[in-house]
Design an enzyme around this catalytic site. Structure first.
Site, PDB file in Angstrom:
ATOM      1  CD  GLU A 220     -22.593  29.452   6.801  1.00 24.30           C
ATOM      2  OE1 GLU A 220     -22.037  30.565   6.983  1.00 24.30           O
ATOM      3  OE2 GLU A 220     -23.252  29.186   5.790  1.00 24.30           O
ATOM      4  CD  GLU A 246     -26.835  27.225   4.441  1.00 24.78           C
ATOM      5  OE1 GLU A 246     -25.808  27.864   4.727  1.00 24.78           O
ATOM      6  OE2 GLU A 246     -27.002  26.659   3.361  1.00 24.78           O
ATOM      7  CG  HIS A 296     -28.201  31.376   3.976  1.00 28.08           C
ATOM      8  ND1 HIS A 296     -29.193  30.997   3.087  1.00 28.08           N
ATOM      9  CD2 HIS A 296     -27.066  30.797   3.531  1.00 28.08           C
ATOM     10  CE1 HIS A 296     -28.664  30.210   2.155  1.00 28.08           C
ATOM     11  NE2 HIS A 296     -27.379  30.065   2.403  1.00 28.08           N
TER      12      HIS A 296
END
Ligand SMILES: [Mg+2]
Length: 377
Positions: A220, A246, A296
């Site tokens: 990520e 995110e 997220h």
């Protein structure tokens, strides 16, 4: 049904001294977010969340949205973005506008569900899943010298079969953290790593290759969220799925993540990306390109509930019922009463399964006494 009142409710919780939450970028003490409460002439109350500090959410909502929200029919939710981005046109579609919009949008969907007596996921397109597989977001960097294994051991004892850990502090440290996590989780559990954008592409690739033997489900944010060429370079050098989202807001940014950055998994936050309406559009863009969508979630219980409803409604793929990958939902395991205390019946991820609430709207009852406890006007 018409909205008769909007209340902006800033919430905060400060972690005790020495207990800051860390990722590769540093430590944080404050958990801050903003709830909104919409009242209606039908007697229903709708809850939404803008995942930004209250002073930012309040200024944005009062500047651009509040006057028009009173009198708005929540059933017209699809027109919200067009209606309310007219005034803040020159403020773009960044975090302030999209988060404020998210809060109103989520609260409208909550109201529609209560008005029609259906959970939101059914209104979004119907039953895709009634159970989700929660993954533990854990193994944060700590200020004090604590056991690396303890948070993963706790997640395993709670029944989690998937976990995401923080790395990004240098390859040697990364390998150590991943090795400990894999040893505790066992071979069958899913293990994801989050670099929080702390690397340059070559650094990210060095760590990715060094941890490859531990079967990593995704990496990520290997490089900063705005570093498009960096994502492209990581994709060329690394044979592990890459996730991001995110720190991206609105479907236009997500289209770029998919088309230009080349990510494999997009991670909209429901209380920042534009809400349930925009998340559904992002999901359509993603699955059209065979890209996974995994929200997220680092929100309060309200944003978490919105993510659950969304995840339950969205298909992983456009083409098959034989699914090789579980429908994952991020479940933060750090201390945060804004997640764990605001509902009459908190969402429970233990046992490796998260049941999707079946009550109308977001499927939750907000504990307003608890809300007042963490209110920070
Ligand atoms: Mg992350």
């Amino acid at each position: 049904m018409q909205i008769t009142d909007i209340e902006v409710i800033p919430l905060s919780y400060r972690l005790p001294e020495g207990c800051g939450l860390g990722d590769a970028r540093g430590f944080g003490y404050d958990r801050e977010t903003t709830l909104i409460r919409l009242d209606t002439d039908a007697g229903h109350i709708g809850w939404g969340e803008a995942f930004v500090p209250g002073r930012l959410a309040r200024a944005t909502i009062e500047s651009f949205f509040a006057d028009e929200i009173v009198g708005f029919d929540p059933h017209d939710v699809e027109s919200l973005a067009d209606r309310f981005t007219t005034d803040p046109y020159h403020f773009g579609r960044g975090i302030a506008v999209q988060s404020a919009l998210s809060a109103v949008d989520i609260a409208c969907w909550d109201l529609i569900g209560k008005d029609l007596d259906h959970p939101v996921y059914r209104l979004l397109g119907g039953v895709e899943r009634e159970e989700l597989r929660p993954y533990a977001s854990t193994m944060y960097f700590t200020e004090q010298d604590r056991s690396l294994a303890e948070p993963i051991e706790r997640a395993v004892s709670e029944g989690f079969t998937a976990a995401k850990i923080k790395i990004g502090g240098g390859t040697e440290s990364d390998v150590k953290r991943v090795r400990v996590a894999r040893e505790v989780l066992g071979d069958d559990a899913l293990l994801m790593v989050d670099m929080n954008g702390n690397y340059r592409p070559a650094q990210a690739a060095r760590t990715a290759n060094a941890i490859a033997e531990y079967d990593i489900a995704w990496i990520e944010e290997p490089v900063p969220p705005e570093n498009e060429s960096g994502y492209q370079e990581v994709k060329r050098r690394v044979d592990v799925p890459i996730a991001a989202g995110e720190a991206h807001y609105g479907r236009f940014a997500f289209k770029r993540l998919i088309d230009d950055y080349g990510v494999d998994i997009v991670q909209p936050n429901l209380a920042r990306c534009g809400g349930l309406t925009e998340a559904r559009r992002i999901g359509t863009i993603a699955t059209t390109e065979n890209v996974r969508i995994c929200p997220h979630v680092w929100n309060s219980a309200v944003g978490l509930a919105a993510a659950v409803q969304f995840a339950a409604s969205t298909s992983e793929y456009p083409h098959t019922r034989n699914r090789p990958e579980p429908r994952l939902l991020e479940f933060d395991r750090s201390e945060n009463p804004l997640r764990s205390e605001l509902l009459e019946d908190p969402l429970d991820p233990t046992g490796g399964v998260l049941k999707v609430p079946q009550k109308p709207g977001l499927g939750i009852d907000v504990d307003e006494v608890a809300v007042e406890r963490y209110r920070d006007d």
